[in-house]
Scaffold this motif. Sequence first.
Motif, PDB file in Angstrom:
ATOM      1  N   ALA A  28      47.397   0.337  33.910  1.00  0.00           N
ATOM      2  CA  ALA A  28      47.252   1.419  32.926  1.00  0.00           C
ATOM      3  C   ALA A  28      45.841   1.962  33.036  1.00  0.00           C
ATOM      4  O   ALA A  28      44.898   1.222  33.355  1.00  0.00           O
ATOM      5  CB  ALA A  28      47.530   0.903  31.509  1.00  0.00           C
ATOM      6  N   TRP A  29      45.695   3.259  32.780  1.00  0.00           N
ATOM      7  CA  TRP A  29      44.393   3.919  32.897  1.00  0.00           C
ATOM      8  C   TRP A  29      44.052   4.649  31.601  1.00  0.00           C
ATOM      9  O   TRP A  29      44.927   5.265  30.973  1.00  0.00           O
ATOM     10  CB  TRP A  29      44.417   4.931  34.042  1.00  0.00           C
ATOM     11  CG  TRP A  29      44.403   4.308  35.395  1.00  0.00           C
ATOM     12  CD1 TRP A  29      43.322   4.033  36.162  1.00  0.00           C
ATOM     13  CD2 TRP A  29      45.531   3.861  36.150  1.00  0.00           C
ATOM     14  NE1 TRP A  29      43.685   3.448  37.355  1.00  0.00           N
ATOM     15  CE2 TRP A  29      45.049   3.330  37.374  1.00  0.00           C
ATOM     16  CE3 TRP A  29      46.917   3.860  35.927  1.00  0.00           C
ATOM     17  CZ2 TRP A  29      45.887   2.812  38.345  1.00  0.00           C
ATOM     18  CZ3 TRP A  29      47.754   3.341  36.901  1.00  0.00           C
ATOM     19  CH2 TRP A  29      47.230   2.821  38.092  1.00  0.00           C
ATOM     20  N   PRO A  30      42.774   4.634  31.184  1.00  0.00           N
ATOM     21  CA  PRO A  30      42.365   5.297  29.938  1.00  0.00           C
ATOM     22  C   PRO A  30      42.139   6.798  30.145  1.00  0.00           C
ATOM     23  O   PRO A  30      41.007   7.294  30.148  1.00  0.00           O
ATOM     24  CB  PRO A  30      41.055   4.579  29.582  1.00  0.00           C
ATOM     25  CG  PRO A  30      40.479   4.203  30.907  1.00  0.00           C
ATOM     26  CD  PRO A  30      41.661   3.890  31.797  1.00  0.00           C
TER      27      PRO A  30
ATOM     28  N   ARG B 129      42.029   5.458  23.961  1.00  0.00           N
ATOM     29  CA  ARG B 129      40.821   4.808  23.456  1.00  0.00           C
ATOM     30  C   ARG B 129      40.395   3.658  24.362  1.00  0.00           C
ATOM     31  O   ARG B 129      41.220   2.985  24.976  1.00  0.00           O
ATOM     32  CB  ARG B 129      41.051   4.301  22.028  1.00  0.00           C
ATOM     33  CG  ARG B 129      41.454   5.410  21.074  1.00  0.00           C
ATOM     34  CD  ARG B 129      41.652   4.882  19.666  1.00  0.00           C
ATOM     35  NE  ARG B 129      40.377   4.488  19.059  1.00  0.00           N
ATOM     36  CZ  ARG B 129      40.293   3.960  17.831  1.00  0.00           C
ATOM     37  NH1 ARG B 129      41.389   3.750  17.117  1.00  0.00           N
ATOM     38  NH2 ARG B 129      39.124   3.634  17.335  1.00  0.00           N
ATOM     39  N   LEU B 130      39.083   3.430  24.409  1.00  0.00           N
ATOM     40  CA  LEU B 130      38.501   2.402  25.277  1.00  0.00           C
ATOM     41  C   LEU B 130      38.132   1.160  24.468  1.00  0.00           C
ATOM     42  O   LEU B 130      37.024   0.642  24.583  1.00  0.00           O
ATOM     43  CB  LEU B 130      37.254   2.957  25.977  1.00  0.00           C
ATOM     44  CG  LEU B 130      37.479   4.095  26.962  1.00  0.00           C
ATOM     45  CD1 LEU B 130      36.153   4.686  27.398  1.00  0.00           C
ATOM     46  CD2 LEU B 130      38.253   3.595  28.171  1.00  0.00           C
ATOM     47  N   ARG B 131      39.039   0.650  23.686  1.00  0.00           N
ATOM     48  CA  ARG B 131      38.707  -0.460  22.787  1.00  0.00           C
ATOM     49  C   ARG B 131      38.951  -1.818  23.419  1.00  0.00           C
ATOM     50  O   ARG B 131      38.259  -2.780  23.095  1.00  0.00           O
ATOM     51  CB  ARG B 131      39.496  -0.333  21.490  1.00  0.00           C
ATOM     52  CG  ARG B 131      39.113   0.887  20.658  1.00  0.00           C
ATOM     53  CD  ARG B 131      39.722   0.852  19.278  1.00  0.00           C
ATOM     54  NE  ARG B 131      39.253  -0.290  18.499  1.00  0.00           N
ATOM     55  CZ  ARG B 131      39.557  -0.483  17.216  1.00  0.00           C
ATOM     56  NH1 ARG B 131      40.340   0.374  16.586  1.00  0.00           N
ATOM     57  NH2 ARG B 131      39.110  -1.535  16.573  1.00  0.00           N
ATOM     58  N   SER B 132      39.930  -1.944  24.273  1.00  0.00           N
ATOM     59  CA  SER B 132      40.295  -3.255  24.798  1.00  0.00           C
ATOM     60  C   SER B 132      39.360  -3.677  25.925  1.00  0.00           C
ATOM     61  O   SER B 132      39.019  -2.891  26.808  1.00  0.00           O
ATOM     62  CB  SER B 132      41.730  -3.238  25.327  1.00  0.00           C
ATOM     63  OG  SER B 132      42.043  -4.485  25.913  1.00  0.00           O
ATOM     64  N   ASP B 133      38.936  -4.937  25.884  1.00  0.00           N
ATOM     65  CA  ASP B 133      38.118  -5.514  26.946  1.00  0.00           C
ATOM     66  C   ASP B 133      38.858  -6.587  27.729  1.00  0.00           C
ATOM     67  O   ASP B 133      38.242  -7.346  28.479  1.00  0.00           O
ATOM     68  CB  ASP B 133      36.846  -6.128  26.343  1.00  0.00           C
ATOM     69  CG  ASP B 133      35.886  -5.066  25.825  1.00  0.00           C
ATOM     70  OD1 ASP B 133      35.776  -4.006  26.484  1.00  0.00           O
ATOM     71  OD2 ASP B 133      35.263  -5.290  24.780  1.00  0.00           O
ATOM     72  N   CYS B 134      40.178  -6.697  27.569  1.00  0.00           N
ATOM     73  CA  CYS B 134      40.930  -7.711  28.301  1.00  0.00           C
ATOM     74  C   CYS B 134      40.923  -7.359  29.786  1.00  0.00           C
ATOM     75  O   CYS B 134      40.669  -6.212  30.178  1.00  0.00           O
ATOM     76  CB  CYS B 134      42.344  -7.829  27.758  1.00  0.00           C
ATOM     77  SG  CYS B 134      43.433  -6.466  28.212  1.00  0.00           S
TER      78      CYS B 134
END
Length: 354
Positions: free
Chosen positions: A91-93, A98-103
């Motif tokens: 998946a691409w932002p 939103r750029l919230r996930s850091d997984c």
Amino acid sequence: MKIFLSADHHRHDPPFEILDGQPVPYFETPRRVDIILAALQAAGFAPPVAAPPATLAELAAVHTPDYLDYLAHAYERWQAAGLAGPVLPSAWPLPGLRLRSDCPQAAAGRYAFDLSAPITAGTFAAAQASAGAALAGATALLQGERFAYALCRPPGHHAAANLAGGYCFLNNAALAADRLARATTTGDTTWALRAPAVAVLDIDYHHGNGTQSIFYERNDVLTVSLHADPAREYPYFLGYADERGAGAGEGYNLNLPLPAGIGDRDYLAALVQALQAIADYGPRYLVISAGFDTFHADPLGDFGLTTAAYRAIGAAIGQLGLPTLVVQEGGYAIENLGANVAALLDGVISHAHK
């Protein structure tokens, strides 16, 4: 001609990539280096020097700290999360997200723009070694060498400041060009950070979108590229003729998109235009992003160049009379790759303007 080798290149050997929706064997294989080395030895070139890997501080000249941290730890974080295989995004932002996930899965999409740059356990070490070869070549020019060749693997011209893609993780040519542009002469006399300083000529089949983006707002590095028209070919979203630079860099980027099937004569005619732009700029140094996927038998291109064309390309480059660093990029017609590289390098040194 001094030759610099990225000795740890073999540590990057992904089991597959995703091409046009299908898993396929990885085209950018370690065997490419072995074939080039054998051809250079047969042609009488000097043995290569194994360059030290680039340091994080050196890489930070053109890459962002968060991206370097990602590359350095992506595989171990992927493994720690229980994920199998090489690191690849799913998946691409894109705008509006939103750029919230850091997984790890989110990071893979944040820092790569396609599915042809899988990260394995040894990828970052190989990329550091590759960048080190390019930087060693730049340093050789600063020390007075007229010509150098960096046998870089993985290649680099698709890598942006914070993005991997197109087999590229660190932008070798951009790192070299930046070092040349920022260099100091003897003592404390600084000549760089002024225009003109360096020109980058990209002759890979695919547009060097990463190199363009890194220097797009700078006027101390002119970027010139001959490549397949992005309206029909990767990387699709950059490489058009109307992209001319921005801000201080306006007018310092030249793209020459070329049609499918172009042969030696018409390609060399386009090269004349590219070299004239470089001559008009008047750089102190020249960096070549040398891709050989323009060869008529390359599985990833549709140009019609012959081995003789690479010698002619090298001859035209040599006649500029500039200290020149040739940085290895693409080229996937494996059986012909070594001969094509040797032809280009021989053309450069044999026809150099005295």
